[in-house]
Design an enzyme around this catalytic site. Structure first.
Site, short mmCIF file in Angstrom:
data_model
loop_
_atom_site.label_atom_id
_atom_site.label_comp_id
_atom_site.label_asym_id
_atom_site.label_seq_id
_atom_site.Cartn_x
_atom_site.Cartn_y
_atom_site.Cartn_z
N ASP A 1 8.03 -9.05 3.41
CA ASP A 1 6.78 -9.17 4.15
C ASP A 1 7.16 -9.67 5.56
O ASP A 1 7.93 -10.63 5.68
CB ASP A 1 5.88 -10.19 3.43
CG ASP A 1 4.47 -10.19 4.01
OD1 ASP A 1 3.53 -9.96 3.24
OD2 ASP A 1 4.32 -10.44 5.23
N TYR B 1 -11.13 -5.24 11.64
CA TYR B 1 -9.92 -4.41 11.77
C TYR B 1 -9.66 -4.08 13.23
O TYR B 1 -8.55 -4.26 13.76
CB TYR B 1 -10.07 -3.13 10.94
CG TYR B 1 -9.11 -2.05 11.33
CD1 TYR B 1 -7.74 -2.20 11.15
CD2 TYR B 1 -9.57 -0.87 11.92
CE1 TYR B 1 -6.86 -1.20 11.55
CE2 TYR B 1 -8.71 0.13 12.31
CZ TYR B 1 -7.35 -0.04 12.12
OH TYR B 1 -6.48 0.94 12.52
N LEU C 1 -11.97 10.89 5.76
CA LEU C 1 -12.42 12.25 5.44
C LEU C 1 -11.30 13.13 4.88
O LEU C 1 -11.48 13.78 3.83
CB LEU C 1 -12.99 12.90 6.71
CG LEU C 1 -13.42 14.35 6.56
CD1 LEU C 1 -14.61 14.47 5.62
CD2 LEU C 1 -13.77 14.96 7.93
N SER D 1 -4.92 1.73 17.80
CA SER D 1 -5.92 2.66 17.26
C SER D 1 -7.02 2.91 18.28
O SER D 1 -7.37 2.03 19.07
CB SER D 1 -6.53 2.02 16.01
OG SER D 1 -7.68 2.74 15.61
N LYS E 1 -6.48 -5.18 16.09
CA LYS E 1 -5.68 -4.29 16.96
C LYS E 1 -5.81 -4.71 18.42
O LYS E 1 -4.83 -4.75 19.16
CB LYS E 1 -6.12 -2.83 16.78
CG LYS E 1 -5.79 -2.24 15.42
CD LYS E 1 -4.29 -2.06 15.22
CE LYS E 1 -3.96 -1.44 13.87
NZ LYS E 1 -2.52 -1.47 13.56
N ASN F 1 0.84 -1.20 0.00
CA ASN F 1 0.00 0.00 0.00
C ASN F 1 0.87 1.24 0.00
O ASN F 1 0.49 2.28 0.55
CB ASN F 1 -0.88 -0.04 1.27
CG ASN F 1 -2.12 0.80 1.13
OD1 ASN F 1 -2.42 1.31 0.06
ND2 ASN F 1 -2.82 0.99 2.23
N ARG G 1 -14.68 14.03 15.52
CA ARG G 1 -13.51 13.19 15.78
C ARG G 1 -12.37 14.04 16.31
O ARG G 1 -12.33 15.26 16.10
CB ARG G 1 -13.01 12.52 14.47
CG ARG G 1 -14.00 11.57 13.83
CD ARG G 1 -14.18 10.31 14.65
NE ARG G 1 -15.09 9.38 13.99
CZ ARG G 1 -16.42 9.39 14.15
NH1 ARG G 1 -16.99 10.29 14.93
NH2 ARG G 1 -17.16 8.50 13.54
C1 UD1 Z 1 -11.81 5.42 10.50
C2 UD1 Z 1 -12.10 4.03 10.97
C3 UD1 Z 1 -11.23 3.75 12.18
C4 UD1 Z 1 -9.78 3.89 11.81
C5 UD1 Z 1 -9.52 5.27 11.23
C6 UD1 Z 1 -8.12 5.29 10.65
C7 UD1 Z 1 -14.41 3.62 10.25
C8 UD1 Z 1 -15.80 3.36 10.70
N1 UD1 Z 1 -13.52 3.87 11.23
O1 UD1 Z 1 -12.18 6.31 11.55
O2 UD1 Z 1 -11.49 2.45 12.66
O3 UD1 Z 1 -8.97 3.69 12.93
O4 UD1 Z 1 -10.43 5.54 10.18
O5 UD1 Z 1 -7.76 6.53 10.18
O6 UD1 Z 1 -14.10 3.58 9.08
N2 UD1 Z 1 -16.77 11.21 6.63
C9 UD1 Z 1 -17.59 11.81 5.70
N3 UD1 Z 1 -17.32 11.61 4.38
C10 UD1 Z 1 -16.27 10.83 3.93
C11 UD1 Z 1 -15.44 10.24 4.90
C12 UD1 Z 1 -15.73 10.43 6.25
O7 UD1 Z 1 -18.54 12.52 6.04
O8 UD1 Z 1 -16.09 10.68 2.71
C13 UD1 Z 1 -17.01 11.46 8.08
C14 UD1 Z 1 -17.31 10.21 8.90
O9 UD1 Z 1 -18.67 9.92 8.91
C15 UD1 Z 1 -16.75 10.62 10.27
C16 UD1 Z 1 -15.59 11.57 9.94
O10 UD1 Z 1 -15.84 12.02 8.61
O11 UD1 Z 1 -17.72 11.35 10.99
C17 UD1 Z 1 -14.24 10.91 9.99
O12 UD1 Z 1 -14.27 9.74 9.18
P1 UD1 Z 1 -12.92 8.93 8.82
O13 UD1 Z 1 -11.87 9.87 8.37
O14 UD1 Z 1 -13.29 7.80 7.92
O15 UD1 Z 1 -12.42 8.36 10.23
P2 UD1 Z 1 -13.19 7.45 11.29
O16 UD1 Z 1 -14.45 6.90 10.77
O17 UD1 Z 1 -13.27 8.25 12.55
#
Ligand code: UD1
Length: 316
Positions: free
Chosen positions: A37, A127, A178, A103, A131, A14, A209
């Site tokens: 690996d 996942y 996000l 995590s 951990k 990755n 978050r």
């Molecule tokens: C995610 C994982 C978590 C992991 C972490 C690693 C899930 C459910 N959890 O955390 O286990 O340790 O990543 O970095 O996947 N959001 C949007 N639009 C998007 C993407 C996200 O609105 O396209 C929102 C989500 O609903 C959340 C926030 O942004 O409220 C953060 O999301 P994200 O960055 O995916 O992190 P986590 O879900 O907190």
């Protein structure tokens, strides 16, 4: 720079070697690299035979929640076996200091959104289970042999990039998280952000978050390596800021940093998401003498520098 000579082992499933070249450029120091690996015990044995280690930081692992649900065996195989083989080889070479990337996902659903290390682990997806299982293995290992010193760092939501703009996040395919998604919308690679739900019981209805700048996160690892716990001790620390930001707050901060518009559309909640959680970082503040120094605005400025200079990631 903390003065360590670094050896990297990675199967590149990755990633690529380009960030290593950039680290060499930034530090003026060579980075020794083994393309192996960790589950390949003879190959790892060879690395330990050739190098002389004081300690190991174990970052290797698969981390996409959705993939872990569709491919649980792949996740358990990769994340657990790599750790077991690594510990076995470390023990044979009498290298017994380990810092492990855990995590906040190990907490799962708790009565309070402020996660503290004393809470029982309750992950909700494969996942997260990997951990939590690894943490249990490491705790048992310390118990069985008091010459080990093992620290698990529970990351909250890492974002941002190196302030040089040379090293940053370059996910394969469509980003799950996000921050990389927002960066790709700002640079024009994707048309709009999909906001997963605006009906949560939070400040503006979107998920909250605890975002932490990757440079603060990196410094947490140095603090963990240099902290001298009792031999045989296994310790867990939250690495987070202690406060949360909503999706809209992140989007606004990134708009300001980049000067770009971030079009978005609100969609239903993403399954498995919680409304809000953030770290209680007081244990790391107290015992590791570590706390976050950078803000959400800093992370957005550095993230934008990385993404605008490298619109196609390391392939740019
Ligand atoms: C995610 C994982 C978590 C992991 C972490 C690693 C899930 C459910 N959890 O955390 O286990 O340790 O990543 O970095 O996947 N959001 C949007 N639009 C998007 C993407 C996200 O609105 O396209 C929102 C989500 O609903 C959340 C926030 O942004 O409220 C953060 O999301 P994200 O960055 O995916 O992190 P986590 O879900 O907190």
């Amino acid at each position: 720079m903390s003065g360590y000579s670094v050896v990297v082992a990675d199967n590149l499933c990755n990633s690529s070697v380009e960030p290593l070249r950039r680290i060499e450029k930034l530090t003026g120091q060579p980075v020794t690299f083994y393309n192996i690996d960790l589950r390949d015990e003879p190959a790892l044995e060879n690395v330990f035979a050739q190098e002389n280690f004081d300690g190991v930081i174990h970052f290797a692992g698969l981390k996409a929640v959705g993939d872990s649900v569709t491919n649980p065996l792949g996740y358990y195989d990769n994340n657990l076996l790599s750790t077991i083989v690594l510990c076995r080889v470390m023990a044979r070479h009498n290298v017994k200091q380990l810092v492990f990337s855990s995590s906040a996902t190990v907490y799962g659903i708790q009565a309070s959104p402020k996660y503290v290390e004393t809470m029982a682990m309750a992950p909700v997806n494969p996942y997260g289970h990997t951990k939590a299982m690894i943490e249990q293995i490491l705790a048992d290992l310390c118990m069985s042999d008091p010459t080990w010193r093992i620290t698990a760092l529970r990351y909250f939501n890492p974002i941002g990039a190196h302030p040089s703009g040379l090293i940053g996040e370059d996910p394969n395919g469509i980003p799950n998280n996000l921050f990389p998604f927002v960066m790709q919308v700002a640079v024009g690679k994707r048309p709009e952000l999909i906001v997963f739900g605006n009906d949560y019981d939070t400040v503006d209805g979107t998920g909250v978050r605890d975002y932490i700048h990757v440079v603060d996160l990196a410094l947490g690892h140095i603090a963990a390596l240099e902290h001298d716990p009792e031999p045989g001790s296994y310790a867990t620390y939250n690495l987070g800021s202690g406060s949360g930001s909503s999706v809209f707050e992140v989007v606004d901060a990134f708009k300001t940093a980049s000067g770009r518009d971030i079009p978005y559309k609100v969609a239903p909640r993403r399954s498995g998401d919680l409304a809000i959680y953030y770290a209680d970082p007081s244990k790391a503040n107290r015992l590791l003498n570590w706390k976050t120094a950078k803000t959400l605005a800093d992370a957005c400025a550095d993230g934008w520098k990385w993404q605008s200079q490298n619109p196609n990631g390391y392939a740019s």
